[in-house]
Design a protein around this motif. Structure first.
Motif: not given
Length: 308
Positions: A77, A81, A266
């Motif tokens: 992530l 991000d 992921g």
């Protein structure tokens, strides 16, 4: 687990800090991580008391310290991000929660002595609760449902009768207003909490742990699904699957509708980021930045944390 009998850190051994997908991960052992959290909480409590009584040397009250349990999903992530990456890079302490993260660090930093086992979130929470008995440290539980929190508190009291639970809060499953966030912080402050366990799911729990540690002089720990596991609300993977890096497979089998996207995309992004970072380190032009999050943090390699 050996209890903490005093307020001083044990030893001055340097602990390596290595970069994994641009995130600085401190290579603590399981026991070392628990001791780090407890000693930091004791230090902040003593500093708060010194400020309250006017005995502090520093004019500015201390900020808190945020601790994050980083598994492959967390780092994946962060790789896409920028806000999460920034939160993790500014954190007080990041720990390798996933066994694949441990293996990735061993691959990427072969010349560094690193632990062979991860620091698993539920284990860290149990170890800190055990070590904190008799120290007066007060714990606050933030996250999950009222039912899980009640079961968790019963289990904590059963296992660690001298551990002090200052309070618990199950926030609504929606974005909180600024007023609600302030009330949450005031409740933590009013209850005299020293360690706040945050179980809100990634990445929300990581951002909230950072916000709370900036607002309050406490240790916050973004601890993932530890509440559910310790309370007995969810089954944990067998030890052989955890040690073999297959916990994701067990959780996917238990919750396929919720977990399939997380692990399909992921895990792929995590592996891709590790390969990219490894290629960058071995490339003749490795010094040239590429702008990707997983290529960031080269200066972190070889950095070492000294325990306090």
């Amino acid at each position: 687990m050996t209890p903490v009998g005093d307020r001083t850190a044990t030893g001055t051994a340097a602990v390596p800090v290595v970069s994994c997908l641009g995130v600085p991960v401190t290579a603590h052992t399981r026991e070392g991580a628990a001791r780090r959290v407890v000693h930091r909480a004791l230090h902040l409590r003593d500093t708060r008391e010194a400020h309250r009584t006017g005995d502090a040397e520093e004019a500015v009250a201390p900020e808190g310290s945020d601790v994050h349990l980083c598994n492959a999903y967390t780092l994946a992530l962060g790789d896409r991000d920028p806000d999460l990456l920034r939160t993790l890079r500014q954190a007080f302490l990041n720990l390798a929660d996933g066994q694949p993260v441990v293996w990735a660090n061993q691959l990427l930093h072969r010349g560094t002595a690193l632990p062979r086992r991860r620091v698993y979130g539920p284990d860290l929470m149990l170890d800190v609760l055990s070590m904190s008995q008799g120290t007066g440290l007060r714990h606050y539980l933030l996250g999950s449902t009222p039912e899980v929190l009640s079961a968790l508190q019963r289990e904590v009291r059963r296992r660690f009768p001298r551990a002090l639970i200052a309070g618990a809060c199950s926030p609504p499953f929606r974005s909180l207003t600024a007023q609600e966030l302030r009330e949450q912080e005031e409740d933590i402050r009013a209850r005299g909490a020293d360690i706040v366990w945050v179980g809100l799911g990634t990445p929300l729990q990581d951002h909230r742990a950072a916000e709370l540690s900036a607002a309050l002089p406490v240790v916050t720990v973004a601890v993932g699904a530890a509440f559910d596991f310790i309370a007995g609300n969810k089954r944990q993977a067998p030890a052989w699957m955890q040690n073999g890096g297959l916990e994701w497979m067990f959780r996917l089998a238990c919750e396929p509708r919720r977990m399939w996207r997380r692990y399909l995309f992921g895990n792929a992004r995590f592996v891709g980021g590790v390969v990219r970072q490894a290629a960058l380190r071995t490339s003749p032009g490795a010094s040239a930045p590429t702008g990707r999050p997983s290529d960031a943090g080269a200066a972190l390699v070889g950095r070492r944390e000294r325990t306090r």
